[in-house]
Scaffold this motif. Sequence first.
Motif, PDB file in Angstrom:
ATOM      1  N   TRP A 193       0.967  -0.987  -0.375  1.00 41.02           N
ATOM      2  CA  TRP A 193       0.134  -0.053  -0.126  1.00 41.02           C
ATOM      3  C   TRP A 193       0.896   1.289   0.012  1.00 41.02           C
ATOM      4  CZ3 TRP A 193      -5.179  -0.601  -0.159  1.00 41.02           C
ATOM      5  CH2 TRP A 193      -5.802  -2.063   0.308  1.00 41.02           C
ATOM      6  N   GLU A 196       1.174   8.100  -2.236  1.00 42.43           N
ATOM      7  CA  GLU A 196       1.391   8.925  -3.492  1.00 42.43           C
ATOM      8  C   GLU A 196       2.716   9.801  -3.094  1.00 42.43           C
ATOM      9  OE1 GLU A 196      -1.134  11.443  -5.630  1.00 42.43           O
ATOM     10  OE2 GLU A 196      -2.152  12.203  -3.787  1.00 42.43           O
ATOM     11  N   ALA A 204       4.279   7.565  -5.910  1.00 39.52           N
ATOM     12  CA  ALA A 204       3.583   7.223  -7.368  1.00 39.52           C
ATOM     13  C   ALA A 204       4.668   6.797  -8.511  1.00 39.52           C
ATOM     14  CB  ALA A 204       2.670   8.158  -7.498  1.00 39.52           C
ATOM     15  N   ALA A 208       5.853   2.688  -6.122  1.00 42.33           N
ATOM     16  CA  ALA A 208       4.673   1.793  -6.848  1.00 42.33           C
ATOM     17  C   ALA A 208       5.279   1.316  -8.307  1.00 42.33           C
ATOM     18  CB  ALA A 208       3.433   2.759  -7.023  1.00 42.33           C
ATOM     19  N   PRO A 209       5.930   2.203  -9.026  1.00 41.74           N
ATOM     20  CA  PRO A 209       6.429   1.439 -10.415  1.00 41.74           C
ATOM     21  C   PRO A 209       7.472   0.270  -9.986  1.00 41.74           C
ATOM     22  CG  PRO A 209       6.173   3.898 -10.705  1.00 41.74           C
ATOM     23  CD  PRO A 209       5.748   3.599  -9.046  1.00 41.74           C
ATOM     24  N   THR A 218       0.564  -3.996  -5.896  1.00 38.86           N
ATOM     25  CA  THR A 218       0.785  -2.694  -5.314  1.00 38.86           C
ATOM     26  C   THR A 218      -0.495  -2.031  -5.538  1.00 38.86           C
ATOM     27  OG1 THR A 218       3.112  -2.749  -5.521  1.00 38.86           O
ATOM     28  CG2 THR A 218       2.309  -0.673  -5.084  1.00 38.86           C
ATOM     29  N   THR A 219      -0.973  -1.287  -4.349  1.00 37.86           N
ATOM     30  CA  THR A 219      -1.918  -0.171  -4.619  1.00 37.86           C
ATOM     31  C   THR A 219      -1.533   1.166  -4.173  1.00 37.86           C
ATOM     32  OG1 THR A 219      -3.627  -1.918  -4.181  1.00 37.86           O
ATOM     33  CG2 THR A 219      -4.235   0.292  -3.824  1.00 37.86           C
ATOM     34  N   LEU A 220      -2.043   2.051  -5.079  1.00 36.94           N
ATOM     35  CA  LEU A 220      -1.509   3.590  -4.850  1.00 36.94           C
ATOM     36  C   LEU A 220      -2.763   4.303  -4.040  1.00 36.94           C
ATOM     37  CD1 LEU A 220       0.648   5.547  -5.455  1.00 36.94           C
ATOM     38  CD2 LEU A 220      -0.512   6.227  -7.333  1.00 36.94           C
ATOM     39  N   MET A 221      -2.361   5.124  -2.956  1.00 38.07           N
ATOM     40  CA  MET A 221      -3.439   5.831  -2.398  1.00 38.07           C
ATOM     41  C   MET A 221      -3.079   7.192  -2.314  1.00 38.07           C
ATOM     42  SD  MET A 221      -3.134   4.621   1.521  1.00 38.07           S
ATOM     43  CE  MET A 221      -3.705   3.079   1.234  1.00 38.07           C
ATOM     44  N   SER A 222      -4.010   8.288  -1.862  1.00 37.83           N
ATOM     45  CA  SER A 222      -3.285   9.412  -1.536  1.00 37.83           C
ATOM     46  C   SER A 222      -2.975   9.290   0.006  1.00 37.83           C
ATOM     47  CB  SER A 222      -4.739  10.368  -1.357  1.00 37.83           C
ATOM     48  OG  SER A 222      -5.334  10.133  -0.200  1.00 37.83           O
ATOM     49  N   ASP A 223      -2.301  10.375   0.485  1.00 39.83           N
ATOM     50  CA  ASP A 223      -1.617  10.728   1.548  1.00 39.83           C
ATOM     51  C   ASP A 223      -2.578  10.409   2.630  1.00 39.83           C
ATOM     52  OD1 ASP A 223       0.780  10.515   0.042  1.00 39.83           O
ATOM     53  OD2 ASP A 223       1.050  12.787   0.015  1.00 39.83           O
ATOM     54  N   MET A 225      -5.268   8.395   3.045  1.00 36.08           N
ATOM     55  CA  MET A 225      -6.254   7.232   3.167  1.00 36.08           C
ATOM     56  C   MET A 225      -5.706   5.984   4.125  1.00 36.08           C
ATOM     57  SD  MET A 225      -7.194   6.659  -0.761  1.00 36.08           S
ATOM     58  CE  MET A 225      -7.826   8.211  -1.717  1.00 36.08           C
TER      59      MET A 225
END
Lengths: 344, 344
Positions: A193, A196, A204, A208-209, A218-223, A225
């Motif tokens: 998790w 970004e 991000a 994540a890449p 991998t899951t991207l979230m806002s700062d 969440m």
Amino acid sequence: MKQSINELLPHVLKKEVIAHIEGETLYIHNRKVYPFRDEYVACRTTQEIAQALSSMITQGGGVLQVALTSMVFIAHEMRHNRIPFSLEEFIHSITMITDARKTNTTAARATNRVIASLSEDFESTTKENIYEKVLTLVTQIEDEFDSLYDSLSDIGSSLIQDNDGIFTTCFAEHTFVLSMKKAQLSGKKIHLWVPETRPYLQGAHLSAPSLVEMNIETTLMSDAMAAHYINEGKITRYMSALDLLTLDGYAVNKVGSLNNAILSNYYNIPYHLFAISPDKEKKSYKDIVMEERDPKEMLIFQGMDITSNGVKGIYPAFDIIPPHLISGFITPKGVLQPHEIKEY
Amino acid sequence: MKQSINELLPHVLKKEVIAHIEGETLYIHNRKVYPFRDEYVACRTTQEIAQALSSMITQGGGVLQVALTSMVFIAHEMRHNRIPFSLEEFIHSITMITDARKTNTTAARATNRVIASLSEDFESTTKENIYEKVLTLVTQIEDEFDSLYDSLSDIGSSLIQDNDGIFTTCFAEHTFVLSMKKAQLSGKKIHLWVPETRPYLQGAHLSAPSLVEMNIETTLMSDAMAAHYINEGKITRYMSALDLLTLDGYAVNKVGSLNNAILSNYYNIPYHLFAISPDKEKKSYKDIVMEERDPKEMLIFQGMDITSNGVKGIYPAFDIIPPHLISGFITPKGVLQPHEIKEY
């Protein structure tokens, strides 16, 4: 061993990608445009290298690799008479580079070791021998770090439990991504998790890449969440790098790390930080030199305005995380508690 | 009283800006492109209105105002035979609009009041009279809300202390910005700290520009920086709107609100939420209908990709904040504790 690390590492963490010398130029991989463009910033002088670090073309562990490569670059430039040949000039040039980012002292501590060794017999040595000596010392330090990355990631991966949901901050680089890969290779099912990490989006753009390149889900979230998913039981563990560890057990890391440490503490999930070593000059968190970045950076996204005129921005580069929010530091001496750092 | 509210409110919160009817079209102010463009989305059918709400052209209190204006629009369309004239059709049309966002029930509760009143004598009334009745009922509800905004912001401003640093989340609209302005007008020195609120950036696009328009000193930060400034003593108070309040004292608000509530709790600064009224149908937080938004929204920033292929996104619209993290609800009946809501 080194062979296996290099094979496991994602593109942005390969040594030759982070920084390399070609002719009279030191090339730094531009993390700010990755993964959309795979580009290098060409630096022909030590001033340009320092400027590239200031503007965060690379960051975190990238600064260490650039500083190491820069010492070879400086010796190389001295050998070709483009930089005056003296110890003072060597120190001046490399200090300009390590001063570009003042909070994280890892690079300065590594370059100080080389300076100390060169000081022994600089005046009585030829340019060619200085170059060879720098190259040998730098390679030795790189090998040491590779070995540390390998052993720290062994410890990191051993902490991971099957079905862990692992949360991180920013880009925790070698030790973190190797820990994830080793945990996965040992048969543990994991999910990453990644926040970004505004304003520069290292989560991000880099974390994540890189994790996806390593075939890690991998899951991207806002700062904003993390609490949502810790509360749902999907995030079970928080792990990050650190930029600085003081002897009294305080950690400095990317702004947002304090937010996330408090959330982890509230939900009682472990928070471990990878720490190569404390800075023995920093006896207390009061000795931390804290960097503030240009507040305007907060008001733009990839060059575009995100708000109206008259709104002020603010951009503290780092948070200081107090010892009681830390479950342990993953160090070459094993997992240590904050109060054990002073005896390191 | 209403006069003074309208004078104080920033551009995006003026009633006629949020939504208005011209001829056969209902225009919704496009909050997604504000403050860079001052544009309206033209909706010619109720389907288009519902679609605009789904895609968050407006949100929060904007949904209430659009739903109220939509009832006038539907009655107007019936009057001109563009929508069949029946109570079922009226209910069907407005329900499609209020169903576009399911978690916040404020709009549905307001439209249900109008439906209940129309149900009494719909069949025996002319189209013209139905239109006049809807217009009267909607104006009455708007006046009620204006009066509530006024009284809640009186309470909100009274909680503010001189030299407070006030932190918020997302866009807390009328009650919040009026509280700030009234506190300032009463001579209190305040500073506003606004997180940008990814992925839609309501903090950067709506809150910060509106506060600056109201001449209130405002600093924009990332969603990860709150702890940094609470810890420094610069943020002394957290206030937000809420999207839903259940009878057991749980608040639903923009994702990130839970993060910030935990941080406020950790540092022992007050967290108050503006609450017009609880939803009496929601006896417990278990009755909350939780909206998940398109995960792809998390992978873009103002239309641009922010990460590489293969990275998953996630976007929960809301957080649920448990009662023990809440200092109080600012309601028409004064500041209430979570356990007092069930007797509301």
